[in-house]
Design a protein around this motif. Structure first.
Motif, PDB file in Angstrom:
ATOM      1  N   ASP A  70       0.825  -1.215   0.000  1.00  9.82           N
ATOM      2  CA  ASP A  70       0.000   0.000   0.000  1.00  9.82           C
ATOM      3  C   ASP A  70       0.859   1.266   0.000  1.00  9.82           C
ATOM      4  N   LEU A  71       1.917   1.255   0.816  1.00  8.70           N
ATOM      5  CA  LEU A  71       2.795   2.432   0.886  1.00  8.70           C
ATOM      6  C   LEU A  71       3.514   2.662  -0.440  1.00  8.70           C
ATOM      7  N   LEU A  72       3.979   1.590  -1.053  1.00  3.63           N
ATOM      8  CA  LEU A  72       4.644   1.726  -2.352  1.00  3.63           C
ATOM      9  C   LEU A  72       3.670   2.257  -3.398  1.00  3.63           C
ATOM     10  N   HIS A  73       2.467   1.744  -3.409  1.00  2.60           N
ATOM     11  CA  HIS A  73       1.458   2.192  -4.372  1.00  2.60           C
ATOM     12  C   HIS A  73       1.156   3.679  -4.177  1.00  2.60           C
ATOM     13  N   ASP A  74       0.962   4.086  -2.930  1.00  4.43           N
ATOM     14  CA  ASP A  74       0.653   5.490  -2.630  1.00  4.43           C
ATOM     15  C   ASP A  74       1.761   6.428  -3.085  1.00  4.43           C
ATOM     16  N   ARG A  75       3.006   5.938  -3.044  1.00  2.00           N
ATOM     17  CA  ARG A  75       4.151   6.783  -3.398  1.00  2.00           C
ATOM     18  C   ARG A  75       4.626   6.546  -4.832  1.00  2.00           C
ATOM     19  N   ARG A  76       3.907   5.706  -5.564  1.00  5.89           N
ATOM     20  CA  ARG A  76       4.251   5.384  -6.952  1.00  5.89           C
ATOM     21  C   ARG A  76       5.716   4.942  -7.078  1.00  5.89           C
ATOM     22  N   MET A  77       6.081   4.035  -6.178  1.00 10.85           N
ATOM     23  CA  MET A  77       7.446   3.522  -6.143  1.00 10.85           C
ATOM     24  C   MET A  77       7.387   2.002  -6.323  1.00 10.85           C
ATOM     25  N   THR A  78       8.353   1.464  -7.042  1.00 15.09           N
ATOM     26  CA  THR A  78       8.403   0.018  -7.223  1.00 15.09           C
ATOM     27  C   THR A  78       9.211  -0.620  -6.096  1.00 15.09           C
ATOM     28  N   LEU A  79       9.000  -1.905  -5.915  1.00 17.13           N
ATOM     29  CA  LEU A  79       9.767  -2.653  -4.924  1.00 17.13           C
ATOM     30  C   LEU A  79      11.251  -2.640  -5.298  1.00 17.13           C
ATOM     31  N   THR A  80      11.535  -2.711  -6.594  1.00 18.39           N
ATOM     32  CA  THR A  80      12.921  -2.664  -7.074  1.00 18.39           C
ATOM     33  C   THR A  80      13.580  -1.342  -6.703  1.00 18.39           C
ATOM     34  N   GLU A  81      12.864  -0.248  -6.896  1.00 17.02           N
ATOM     35  CA  GLU A  81      13.408   1.067  -6.554  1.00 17.02           C
ATOM     36  C   GLU A  81      13.671   1.174  -5.060  1.00 17.02           C
ATOM     37  N   LEU A  82      12.737   0.702  -4.245  1.00 16.55           N
ATOM     38  CA  LEU A  82      12.933   0.741  -2.794  1.00 16.55           C
ATOM     39  C   LEU A  82      14.130  -0.116  -2.395  1.00 16.55           C
ATOM     40  N   ALA A  83      14.256  -1.301  -2.987  1.00 16.09           N
ATOM     41  CA  ALA A  83      15.384  -2.183  -2.682  1.00 16.09           C
ATOM     42  C   ALA A  83      16.714  -1.487  -2.957  1.00 16.09           C
ATOM     43  N   GLU A  84      16.808  -0.785  -4.083  1.00 16.07           N
ATOM     44  CA  GLU A  84      18.033  -0.060  -4.425  1.00 16.07           C
ATOM     45  C   GLU A  84      18.301   1.061  -3.432  1.00 16.07           C
ATOM     46  N   ARG A  85      17.261   1.768  -3.030  1.00 17.39           N
ATOM     47  CA  ARG A  85      17.420   2.910  -2.114  1.00 17.39           C
ATOM     48  C   ARG A  85      17.842   2.487  -0.714  1.00 17.39           C
ATOM     49  N   VAL A  86      17.332   1.348  -0.235  1.00 14.96           N
ATOM     50  CA  VAL A  86      17.632   0.930   1.136  1.00 14.96           C
ATOM     51  C   VAL A  86      18.771  -0.077   1.208  1.00 14.96           C
ATOM     52  N   GLY A  87      19.243  -0.565   0.058  1.00 15.77           N
ATOM     53  CA  GLY A  87      20.376  -1.481   0.051  1.00 15.77           C
ATOM     54  C   GLY A  87      20.023  -2.907   0.442  1.00 15.77           C
ATOM     55  N   LEU A  88      18.806  -3.331   0.127  1.00 15.39           N
ATOM     56  CA  LEU A  88      18.389  -4.713   0.377  1.00 15.39           C
ATOM     57  C   LEU A  88      18.171  -5.423  -0.945  1.00 15.39           C
ATOM     58  N   THR A  89      18.186  -6.735  -0.895  1.00 12.52           N
ATOM     59  CA  THR A  89      17.886  -7.476  -2.118  1.00 12.52           C
ATOM     60  C   THR A  89      16.385  -7.430  -2.373  1.00 12.52           C
ATOM     61  N   LEU A  90      16.049  -7.544  -3.629  1.00 15.40           N
ATOM     62  CA  LEU A  90      14.640  -7.584  -4.015  1.00 15.40           C
ATOM     63  C   LEU A  90      13.957  -8.790  -3.360  1.00 15.40           C
ATOM     64  N   ALA A  91      14.666  -9.901  -3.271  1.00 14.97           N
ATOM     65  CA  ALA A  91      14.106 -11.112  -2.663  1.00 14.97           C
ATOM     66  C   ALA A  91      13.742 -10.885  -1.194  1.00 14.97           C
ATOM     67  N   ASN A  92      14.616 -10.233  -0.437  1.00 13.06           N
ATOM     68  CA  ASN A  92      14.333  -9.981   0.980  1.00 13.06           C
ATOM     69  C   ASN A  92      13.172  -9.021   1.162  1.00 13.06           C
ATOM     70  N   LEU A  93      13.099  -7.991   0.339  1.00 11.94           N
ATOM     71  CA  LEU A  93      11.962  -7.070   0.435  1.00 11.94           C
ATOM     72  C   LEU A  93      10.669  -7.754   0.028  1.00 11.94           C
ATOM     73  N   SER A  94      10.744  -8.641  -0.924  1.00  9.57           N
ATOM     74  CA  SER A  94       9.568  -9.382  -1.361  1.00  9.57           C
ATOM     75  C   SER A  94       9.042 -10.269  -0.237  1.00  9.57           C
ATOM     76  N   ILE A  95       9.939 -10.905   0.498  1.00  9.07           N
ATOM     77  CA  ILE A  95       9.545 -11.729   1.646  1.00  9.07           C
ATOM     78  C   ILE A  95       8.835 -10.866   2.686  1.00  9.07           C
ATOM     79  N   LEU A  96       9.351  -9.680   2.922  1.00  8.17           N
ATOM     80  CA  LEU A  96       8.710  -8.764   3.863  1.00  8.17           C
ATOM     81  C   LEU A  96       7.338  -8.337   3.351  1.00  8.17           C
ATOM     82  N   LYS A  97       7.271  -7.977   2.093  1.00  8.35           N
ATOM     83  CA  LYS A  97       6.020  -7.486   1.490  1.00  8.35           C
ATOM     84  C   LYS A  97       4.911  -8.528   1.541  1.00  8.35           C
TER      85      LYS A  97
END
Length: 74
Positions: free
Chosen positions: A15-42
């Protein structure tokens, strides 16, 4: 309740990503996490989250931890 039965903590990352028009990939790059780890959280499959990870996500999404996590009693 055993961990394999699930949890009452809901992750509202999608929901937060949608509201901010940000992709999970973009967030992963910004916070320095793998896409896989963020996906598990999501998807709510994470067993834990480090405070440093929570801080980085909140910083990039300009939110509070309570915006990202909620407790849903049964």
């Amino acid at each position: 309740m055993p961990a394999e039965e699930g949890t009452n903590i809901m992750v509202k990352l999608d929901d937060l990503l949608h509201d901010r028009r940000m992709t999970l990939t973009e967030l992963a790059e910004r916070v320095g996490l793998t896409l896989a780890n963020l996906s598990i959280l999501k998807t709510g499959k994470a067993k834990a989250i480090r405070f440093s990870t929570l801080e980085a996500i909140c910083r990039e999404l300009e939110c509070q931890p309570g915006d990202l996590l909620s407790f849903e009693p049964q």
